[in-house]
Design a protein around this motif. Structure first.
Motif, PDB file in Angstrom:
ATOM      1  N   PRO A 100       0.859  -1.215  -0.177  1.00  0.00           N
ATOM      2  CA  PRO A 100       0.121  -0.013  -0.042  1.00  0.00           C
ATOM      3  C   PRO A 100       0.849   1.124  -0.191  1.00  0.00           C
ATOM      4  N   PHE A 101       0.658   2.353  -0.646  1.00  0.00           N
ATOM      5  CA  PHE A 101       1.247   3.393  -1.035  1.00  0.00           C
ATOM      6  C   PHE A 101       0.692   4.684   0.111  1.00  0.00           C
ATOM      7  N   PRO A 102       1.695   5.486   0.572  1.00  0.00           N
ATOM      8  CA  PRO A 102       1.392   6.535   1.154  1.00  0.00           C
ATOM      9  C   PRO A 102       0.458   7.533   0.120  1.00  0.00           C
ATOM     10  N   VAL A 103      -0.467   8.401   0.761  1.00  0.00           N
ATOM     11  CA  VAL A 103      -1.410   9.033   0.030  1.00  0.00           C
ATOM     12  C   VAL A 103      -1.139  10.707   0.328  1.00  0.00           C
ATOM     13  N   VAL A 104      -1.039  11.166  -0.952  1.00  0.00           N
ATOM     14  CA  VAL A 104      -1.034  12.657  -1.007  1.00  0.00           C
ATOM     15  C   VAL A 104      -2.436  13.300  -1.493  1.00  0.00           C
ATOM     16  N   VAL A 105      -3.403  13.958  -0.642  1.00  0.00           N
ATOM     17  CA  VAL A 105      -4.750  14.573  -1.009  1.00  0.00           C
ATOM     18  C   VAL A 105      -4.096  15.736  -1.465  1.00  0.00           C
ATOM     19  N   VAL A 106      -4.552  16.037  -2.771  1.00  0.00           N
ATOM     20  CA  VAL A 106      -4.220  17.160  -3.456  1.00  0.00           C
ATOM     21  C   VAL A 106      -5.205  18.302  -3.628  1.00  0.00           C
ATOM     22  N   ILE A 107      -5.141  19.402  -3.103  1.00  0.00           N
ATOM     23  CA  ILE A 107      -6.462  20.582  -2.977  1.00  0.00           C
ATOM     24  C   ILE A 107      -5.987  21.595  -3.790  1.00  0.00           C
ATOM     25  N   HIS A 108      -6.546  21.836  -5.122  1.00  0.00           N
ATOM     26  CA  HIS A 108      -6.008  23.059  -5.903  1.00  0.00           C
ATOM     27  C   HIS A 108      -6.645  24.429  -5.080  1.00  0.00           C
ATOM     28  N   GLY A 109      -5.992  25.424  -5.820  1.00  0.00           N
ATOM     29  CA  GLY A 109      -6.455  26.701  -5.193  1.00  0.00           C
ATOM     30  C   GLY A 109      -7.368  27.428  -6.199  1.00  0.00           C
ATOM     31  N   GLY A 110      -7.046  28.782  -6.445  1.00  0.00           N
ATOM     32  CA  GLY A 110      -7.916  29.616  -7.446  1.00  0.00           C
ATOM     33  C   GLY A 110      -8.984  30.463  -6.646  1.00  0.00           C
ATOM     34  N   CYS A 111      -8.383  30.906  -5.379  1.00  0.00           N
ATOM     35  CA  CYS A 111      -9.275  32.061  -4.808  1.00  0.00           C
ATOM     36  C   CYS A 111     -10.547  31.446  -4.603  1.00  0.00           C
ATOM     37  N   TRP A 112     -10.829  30.081  -4.245  1.00  0.00           N
ATOM     38  CA  TRP A 112     -11.983  29.503  -3.878  1.00  0.00           C
ATOM     39  C   TRP A 112     -13.177  29.608  -4.852  1.00  0.00           C
ATOM     40  N   LEU A 113     -12.654  29.909  -6.101  1.00  0.00           N
ATOM     41  CA  LEU A 113     -13.781  30.482  -7.127  1.00  0.00           C
ATOM     42  C   LEU A 113     -13.931  29.472  -8.423  1.00  0.00           C
ATOM     43  N   ALA A 114     -15.305  29.404  -8.682  1.00  0.00           N
ATOM     44  CA  ALA A 114     -15.815  28.462  -9.757  1.00  0.00           C
ATOM     45  C   ALA A 114     -14.660  28.329 -11.022  1.00  0.00           C
ATOM     46  N   GLN A 115     -14.279  29.665 -11.478  1.00  0.00           N
ATOM     47  CA  GLN A 115     -13.473  29.524 -12.782  1.00  0.00           C
ATOM     48  C   GLN A 115     -12.213  28.955 -12.522  1.00  0.00           C
ATOM     49  N   TYR A 116     -11.497  28.581 -11.449  1.00  0.00           N
ATOM     50  CA  TYR A 116     -10.416  27.573 -11.381  1.00  0.00           C
ATOM     51  C   TYR A 116     -10.878  26.187 -10.996  1.00  0.00           C
ATOM     52  N   ASN A 117     -10.049  25.225 -11.655  1.00  0.00           N
ATOM     53  CA  ASN A 117     -10.517  23.965 -11.209  1.00  0.00           C
ATOM     54  C   ASN A 117      -9.377  23.130 -10.786  1.00  0.00           C
ATOM     55  N   TYR A 118      -9.416  22.029 -10.533  1.00  0.00           N
ATOM     56  CA  TYR A 118      -8.404  21.001 -10.159  1.00  0.00           C
ATOM     57  C   TYR A 118      -7.183  20.534 -11.264  1.00  0.00           C
TER      58      TYR A 118
ATOM     59  N   HIS B 244      -2.649  24.262  -2.745  1.00  0.00           N
ATOM     60  CA  HIS B 244      -1.641  25.336  -3.030  1.00  0.00           C
ATOM     61  C   HIS B 244      -2.701  26.554  -2.966  1.00  0.00           C
ATOM     62  N   SER B 245      -2.173  27.752  -2.254  1.00  0.00           N
ATOM     63  CA  SER B 245      -2.999  28.993  -2.305  1.00  0.00           C
ATOM     64  C   SER B 245      -4.243  28.762  -1.317  1.00  0.00           C
ATOM     65  N   ALA B 246      -5.358  29.083  -2.016  1.00  0.00           N
ATOM     66  CA  ALA B 246      -6.619  29.207  -1.395  1.00  0.00           C
ATOM     67  C   ALA B 246      -6.857  27.297  -0.895  1.00  0.00           C
ATOM     68  N   GLY B 247      -6.286  26.412  -1.683  1.00  0.00           N
ATOM     69  CA  GLY B 247      -6.134  25.016  -1.276  1.00  0.00           C
ATOM     70  C   GLY B 247      -5.346  24.733  -0.372  1.00  0.00           C
ATOM     71  N   GLY B 248      -4.333  25.575  -0.148  1.00  0.00           N
ATOM     72  CA  GLY B 248      -3.397  25.651   1.178  1.00  0.00           C
ATOM     73  C   GLY B 248      -4.315  25.841   2.312  1.00  0.00           C
ATOM     74  N   HIS B 249      -5.281  26.708   2.399  1.00  0.00           N
ATOM     75  CA  HIS B 249      -5.987  27.264   3.377  1.00  0.00           C
ATOM     76  C   HIS B 249      -6.730  26.076   3.736  1.00  0.00           C
ATOM     77  N   LEU B 250      -7.371  25.495   2.705  1.00  0.00           N
ATOM     78  CA  LEU B 250      -8.245  24.271   2.978  1.00  0.00           C
ATOM     79  C   LEU B 250      -7.627  22.890   3.492  1.00  0.00           C
ATOM     80  N   ALA B 251      -6.216  22.780   3.038  1.00  0.00           N
ATOM     81  CA  ALA B 251      -5.557  21.710   3.772  1.00  0.00           C
ATOM     82  C   ALA B 251      -5.143  22.112   5.175  1.00  0.00           C
ATOM     83  N   LEU B 252      -4.649  23.001   5.397  1.00  0.00           N
ATOM     84  CA  LEU B 252      -4.632  23.582   6.873  1.00  0.00           C
ATOM     85  C   LEU B 252      -5.791  23.332   7.643  1.00  0.00           C
ATOM     86  N   TRP B 253      -6.692  23.873   7.080  1.00  0.00           N
ATOM     87  CA  TRP B 253      -8.203  23.765   7.792  1.00  0.00           C
ATOM     88  C   TRP B 253      -8.663  22.252   7.958  1.00  0.00           C
TER      89      TRP B 253
END
Length: 265
Positions: free
Chosen positions: A32-50, A115-124
């Motif tokens: 079994p492999f360790p897992v990195v959950v990846v959370i994208h940024g983009g200012c929490w806005l719909a126009q930026y995706n994963y 990353h960025s806004a996704g970094g906020h969500l990762a810390l949260w």
């Protein structure tokens, strides 16, 4: 140097909405492999995706990690913003338990990277167990993560919301108001106001970042230090905002090493 588009991962729904899914990539071998959950940024806005995190995800998978690059509802999507964006991320992170039942991934060795806004969500995500039961963001038995790697993350929503900038102005859209208008939301949605639990935290920050100032990770580290968590800011002198997610950038080896170090502890 432009990398070719990586092969897509396996698209898997973690809930019923069309935006509640992730792409799973598995390294070669048995696991079994360790897992990195990846959370994208983009200012929490719909126009930026994963999808802009696909190169990062593919590079980490090549390095030996399973990656789970999640999508979620954002400001501008039906159900996005408060509290949907947070609850989607919580559900996406917790879904690693389900993945471990079907795929060779280790749900006890999980790093959340954003990353960025996704970094906020990762810390949260690392501090979720400290959210009050009365909060709209409360969920039972959140997945315990080994660590968080926040790439140009935004740990202090309140101070970020009050500064000038287009991404800064998205914070009140996400939260449904400014800090003085909905303080209870910032109390459960901003990592600066949550104890981060036992996760190892690495705040990777480019000193030349024009979007997220160096003061963000530095103030967060200063506030929460031990005994709550092992936390360290990794400053990259010549890096900007997007260098941290580009496998072709000179700082990428540092990002990979940070992930390796967190999982080794």
């Amino acid at each position: 140097m432009q990398l070719p588009t990586p092969a897509p991962g396996q698209k898997i729904a973690y809930s019923t909405d069309s935006l509640q899914f992730g792409e799973l990539r598995l390294p070669q071998g048995k696991g079994p492999f360790p897992v990195v959950v990846v959370i994208h940024g983009g200012c929490w806005l719909a126009q930026y995706n994963y999808q802009y995190m696909n190169h990062l995800s593919a590079a980490l998978t090549k390095a030996g990690y399973a990656t789970w690059n999640i999508e979620f509802r954002r400001v501008g999507n039906p159900g996005g913003g408060w509290p949907g964006t947070f609850l989607d991320v919580a559900q996406g992170v917790d879904f690693v338990r389900q993945l471990a039942r079907q795929y060779p991934v280790d749900s006890k060795k999980v790093v959340v990277m954003g990353h960025s806004a996704g970094g906020h969500l990762a810390l949260w995500a690392a501090g979720r167990k400290n959210i009050a039961k009365t909060s709209e963001l409360y969920t039972k038995k959140p997945l315990k993560v080994k660590g968080v790697v926040a790439l140009a993350g935004i740990p202090d929503l309140a101070s970020y919301a009050m500064a000038p900038g287009s991404c800064n102005s998205a914070v009140p859209q996400l939260m449904g108001g400014l800090p003085n208008e909905v303080p209870h939301r910032y109390a459960s949605g901003s990592p600066m106001q949550l104890k981060p639990g036992s996760a190892i935290i690495r705040l990777v920050q480019g000193e030349k970042d024009p979007i997220v100032p160096v003061a963000q990770p530095q103030a967060f580290e200063e506030k929460i230090k031990r005994p709550y968590s092992e936390i360290q800011t990794v400053l990259l002198p010549n890096a900007g905002h997007f260098d941290l997610v580009a496998p072709t950038s000179p700082v990428w080896s540092t990002v990979e090493q940070v992930v390796k170090d967190v999982l080794r502890k």
